[in-house]
Design a protein around this motif. Structure first.
Motif, mmCIF file in Angstrom:
data_model
loop_
_atom_site.group_PDB
_atom_site.id
_atom_site.type_symbol
_atom_site.label_atom_id
_atom_site.label_comp_id
_atom_site.label_asym_id
_atom_site.label_seq_id
_atom_site.Cartn_x
_atom_site.Cartn_y
_atom_site.Cartn_z
ATOM 1 N N TRP A 106 89.317 5.965 4.587
ATOM 2 C CA TRP A 106 88.503 5.442 5.620
ATOM 3 C C TRP A 106 89.086 4.703 6.463
ATOM 4 C CZ3 TRP A 106 84.665 8.730 6.531
ATOM 5 C CH2 TRP A 106 84.267 9.517 5.850
ATOM 6 N N SER A 107 90.289 4.302 6.169
ATOM 7 C CA SER A 107 90.837 3.196 7.208
ATOM 8 C C SER A 107 91.009 3.379 8.588
ATOM 9 C CB SER A 107 92.178 2.776 6.438
ATOM 10 O OG SER A 107 92.087 2.306 5.116
ATOM 11 N N ARG A 108 91.441 4.549 8.907
ATOM 12 C CA ARG A 108 91.446 4.980 10.178
ATOM 13 C C ARG A 108 90.056 4.944 10.995
ATOM 14 N NH1 ARG A 108 96.254 4.836 12.987
ATOM 15 N NH2 ARG A 108 97.744 5.879 11.811
ATOM 16 N N VAL A 109 88.846 5.443 9.952
ATOM 17 C CA VAL A 109 87.776 5.452 10.545
ATOM 18 C C VAL A 109 87.081 3.954 11.067
ATOM 19 C CG1 VAL A 109 85.361 5.671 10.055
ATOM 20 C CG2 VAL A 109 86.686 7.485 9.641
ATOM 21 N N TYR A 110 87.717 3.003 10.170
ATOM 22 C CA TYR A 110 87.553 1.780 10.342
ATOM 23 C C TYR A 110 88.126 1.248 11.613
ATOM 24 C CZ TYR A 110 87.897 -3.356 9.413
ATOM 25 O OH TYR A 110 87.977 -4.914 9.607
ATOM 26 N N GLN A 111 89.682 1.534 11.565
ATOM 27 C CA GLN A 111 90.281 1.004 12.668
ATOM 28 C C GLN A 111 89.759 1.549 14.103
ATOM 29 O OE1 GLN A 111 93.869 3.259 13.135
ATOM 30 N NE2 GLN A 111 94.925 1.768 14.430
ATOM 31 N N MET A 112 89.515 2.929 14.236
ATOM 32 C CA MET A 112 89.040 3.499 15.386
ATOM 33 C C MET A 112 87.666 2.852 15.854
ATOM 34 S SD MET A 112 91.370 5.224 16.425
ATOM 35 C CE MET A 112 92.960 5.776 15.670
ATOM 36 N N ASN A 300 92.595 8.311 22.848
ATOM 37 C CA ASN A 300 92.276 8.571 23.964
ATOM 38 C C ASN A 300 90.785 9.008 23.854
ATOM 39 O OD1 ASN A 300 93.703 9.311 26.754
ATOM 40 N ND2 ASN A 300 92.205 10.911 26.582
ATOM 41 N N SER A 301 90.708 9.860 22.745
ATOM 42 C CA SER A 301 89.245 10.444 22.467
ATOM 43 C C SER A 301 88.504 9.243 22.145
ATOM 44 C CB SER A 301 89.425 11.489 21.347
ATOM 45 O OG SER A 301 90.516 12.483 21.588
ATOM 46 N N ILE A 302 88.943 8.320 21.447
ATOM 47 C CA ILE A 302 88.107 7.217 21.034
ATOM 48 C C ILE A 302 87.689 6.275 22.350
ATOM 49 C CG2 ILE A 302 88.015 4.681 20.174
ATOM 50 C CD1 ILE A 302 87.362 6.518 18.025
ATOM 51 N N SER A 303 88.742 6.071 23.316
ATOM 52 C CA SER A 303 88.235 5.406 24.512
ATOM 53 C C SER A 303 87.332 6.182 25.283
ATOM 54 C CB SER A 303 89.605 5.167 25.212
ATOM 55 O OG SER A 303 90.594 4.395 24.687
ATOM 56 N N PHE A 350 81.290 11.085 20.102
ATOM 57 C CA PHE A 350 81.338 10.168 18.646
ATOM 58 C C PHE A 350 81.488 10.799 17.656
ATOM 59 C CE2 PHE A 350 79.836 7.678 15.239
ATOM 60 C CZ PHE A 350 80.622 6.758 15.495
ATOM 61 N N LEU A 351 80.687 11.793 17.206
ATOM 62 C CA LEU A 351 80.729 12.320 16.003
ATOM 63 C C LEU A 351 81.877 13.313 15.655
ATOM 64 C CD1 LEU A 351 77.034 13.221 15.507
ATOM 65 C CD2 LEU A 351 78.400 11.797 14.112
ATOM 66 N N LEU A 352 82.349 14.020 16.772
ATOM 67 C CA LEU A 352 83.725 14.746 16.928
ATOM 68 C C LEU A 352 84.962 13.992 16.696
ATOM 69 C CD1 LEU A 352 84.870 17.609 17.135
ATOM 70 C CD2 LEU A 352 84.800 17.434 19.520
ATOM 71 N N VAL A 353 84.888 12.944 17.220
ATOM 72 C CA VAL A 353 86.163 12.095 17.368
ATOM 73 C C VAL A 353 86.142 11.517 15.861
ATOM 74 C CG1 VAL A 353 87.277 9.980 18.212
ATOM 75 C CG2 VAL A 353 85.668 11.188 19.694
ATOM 76 N N MET A 354 85.014 10.919 15.431
ATOM 77 C CA MET A 354 84.859 10.414 14.071
ATOM 78 C C MET A 354 85.376 11.442 13.079
ATOM 79 S SD MET A 354 84.713 7.264 13.745
ATOM 80 C CE MET A 354 84.535 6.120 14.877
ATOM 81 N N GLU A 355 85.110 12.554 13.223
ATOM 82 C CA GLU A 355 85.627 13.762 12.216
ATOM 83 C C GLU A 355 87.044 13.783 12.145
ATOM 84 O OE1 GLU A 355 84.332 15.050 9.759
ATOM 85 O OE2 GLU A 355 85.348 17.017 9.469
#
Ligand code: MFK
Ligand code: FAD
Length: 502
Positions: A106-112, A300-303, A350-355
């Motif tokens: 889950w580290s990437r989810v936290y970072q993002m 980019n998608s997060i932004s 948001f949900l797509l990026v987090m996935e």
């Protein structure tokens, strides 16, 4: 004259304001440390960082070509706020979190999530962070050993005085999408095994970076090079100054005069003997930099999702302060319908990026199934192209929700639209990413699509009350057939991919 002054929309703690982000994390990463960190960071973003971001916009970078005595210096002068962003990024671990992996998969989810809070206030500092993260990923994939061992430790450092950012110099005049044909930069081998690069890089963002990854063609003894993508190799170079104060092997031709992203320098660079080291095997440059593209496309998608969320947070707040026709905007059903539509788009993004972040985290922790890996490959271009486009639409709609004030520069709102416009251009345009989807479908002999269908089917099978989701099922079925139709159409346009698939 007149006693009425409109209250401005207030930026509140973006973490505490974001019920969806908190619910998502409560479900997947219910760690107190994460909640405390994001809550404190959200407060810092609203109270402090947002002002710095504004300062970056008001004080854009400028290029000083010569010193007062006529010597060429090529100094890119950036604002104090831009420099503070660098220190903050290190301290907050905005790249480091992804590599420390304190929260496992889950580290990437936290970072993002942290970058998602930061992005709209960061004065585009998320751009160098994306490339820095991408460079660290590439180095990890080719091996953390000299000459890039030190650089790697700096890219993922939390110490401001050690922290380095990286550039990503791919685009040349002839080709940004088609770097395989368009790259003219040559790499001349030196006797010590290093190279000197000669060429012109047409777009280089956050050019105050400490290092870069770039592509060039290795010259043989006769000076000949191999054309096309197979002639490209990946290089690492430090951006440094000699004792004469001049940049080693680089001339900054000029800074781009851009529609948006003005907070950040984007330069045209002449490479004139830039010392560099080859990181990939000869001819494997594009395949080797692909790891960087995956990471920067996810950033980019997060932004994009973050820009949508931010304009919506402000628009919702404004709706509680602005009155029209005798009542607050929030009491006008039609206005609320507009905001609701933006909310739906934002949640979907948001949900797509987090996935995708979740899948990346699984892959990096060695937990990914084959299906996860295939989904990650497929969904990375999809999420980038989809959210890049949607961000422009949602932010544009968002500006309208402030009426005329949405068009006024010093509200800070128009800049959001200008900055959103780049999200569908850099890191692969929409059409180029559509072809990338096709590329991965073809090269996996359709396995990525199979992974996608399997995933969607398993999600639908998990739904207990089928009638309540009937419209969603219909929509997914429609989307699947659209996807199939798209693949066929794109394959017809690009016969080469059909051959590959066969
Ligand atoms: C706020 C966040 C901001 C983010 C930072 C922004 C600042 C930076 C801004 C930039 O814009 S940096 C420049 C970004 N440039 C691009 O994104 C280039 C867009 N063009 C493409 O992506 C083209 O599709 C590509 C250059 C990759 C086409 O090149 P080729 O050489 O014609 O591709 P080819 O021959 O199909 O593939 C070569 C190899 O790379 C293959 O591997 P193999 O040889 O092992 O088979 C491919 O599988 C692999 N590959 C290509 N794309 C890949 C990939 N592998 C994984 N993922 C991909 N996406
Ligand atoms: P082209 O490749 O000429 O594309 C023109 C049009 O043709 C696009 O609409 C594209 O979708 C379409 N097209 C191209 N090929 C196809 C195809 N096969 N099928 C269908 N349509 C196609 N680059 C870097 O390397 N480093 C950076 O730091 C960097 N920073 C940037 C900062 C900003 C603000 C901007 C705007 C760009 C930056 N870029 C950077 C460049 C960016 O990555 C490229 O502009 C982008 O990849 C497109 O390349 P191009 O400009 O050559 O457009």
């Amino acid at each position: 004259i007149g006693s009425f002054f409109q209250e401005q929309p207030a930026l509140k703690n973006p973490f505490l304001e974001d019920a969806l982000l908190r619910a998502y994390l409560r479900r997947h990463l219910p760690q107190q440390a994460v909640f405390l960190d994001l809550s404190a960071f959200g407060e810092c973003v609203a109270k402090e960082v947002d002002t710095w971001g504004r300062e970056c916009e008001v004080n854009p970078p400028r290029l000083v070509h010569f010193d007062p005595w006529g010597r060429r210096v090529d100094h890119i002068v950036t604002s104090a706020a831009w420099k503070r962003m660098k220190d903050l990024s290190a301290q907050e671990g905005l790249v480091a979190i992804g590599y420390e992996r304190s929260f496992g998969e889950w580290s990437r989810v936290y970072q993002m999530s942290k970058l998602y809070l930061y992005s709209p206030s960061s004065g585009l500092y998320t751009c160098p962070l994306a490339m820095t993260d991408g460079a660290a990923k590439v180095i990890q994939s080719v091996g953390v050993s000299p000459p890039v061992e030190e650089a790697y430790s700096r890219l993922i450092s939390r110490q401001p005085e050690r922290f380095w950012t990286s550039g990503q110099w791919m685009t040349e005049r002839q080709g940004g999408s088609d770097v395989g044909s368009g790259t003219e930069t040559v790499a001349v081998p030196q006797t010590d095994g290093s190279y000197k690069l000669h060429g012109l890089k047409w777009f280089t963002s956050a050019t105050d970076a400490d290092m870069t990854l770039t592509l060039a063609r290795v010259q043989d003894r006769t000076g000949a090079t191999t054309a096309g993508s197979r002639g490209l190799s990946l290089f690492y170079a430090e951006v440094s100054r000699g004792e004469d104060g001049k940049l080693r092997g680089i001339e900054v031709q000029r800074l781009k005069d851009k529609l948006g992203t003005r907070q950040m320098p984007t330069a045209e660079l002449l490479l004139d003997g830039l010392p560099a080291y080859r990181l990939s095997e000869e001819g494997r440059g594009v395949a080797s930099i692909a790891n960087m593209l995956t990471i920067t496309r996810i950033h980019n998608s997060i932004s994009a999702a973050a820009a949508m969320r931010r304009i919506l947070q402000l628009a919702r707040d404004y709706a509680t302060r602005r009155t029209a026709f005798g009542k607050l905007l929030r009491d006008h059903p039609l206005h609320m319908q507009t905001l609701a539509r933006m909310e739906v788009e934002t949640r979907g993004a948001f949900l797509l990026v987090m996935e995708v972040c979740r899948l990346l985290g699984r892959e990096e922790s060695g937990l990914a199934s084959q299906l996860d890996t295939q989904l990650l490959r497929l969904l990375t271009p999809v999420v980038k192209l989809y959210t890049g486009k949607q961000a422009v639409a949602v932010v544009s709609e968002g500006l309208e929700s402030f009426g005329g004030q949405g068009y006024i520069e010093d509200t800070g709102l128009p800049g959001m639209l200008r900055d959103a416009q780049v999200l569908s251009i850099w890191e692969g345009t929409t059409n180029v990413l559509s072809l990338d989807v096709l590329r991965c479908v073809a090269r996996s002999s359709g396995m990525v699509l199979h992974a996608y269908f399997t995933h969607v089917q398993s999600l639908l099978a998990g739904v207990s009350n089928v009638s309540s989701v009937a419209p969603a099922v219909k929509a997914v079925a429609g989307a699947l057939s659209e996807l199939e139709a798209f693949v066929q159409m794109a394959a017809a346009r690009e016969p080469g991919y059909l051959e590959l698939a066969a």
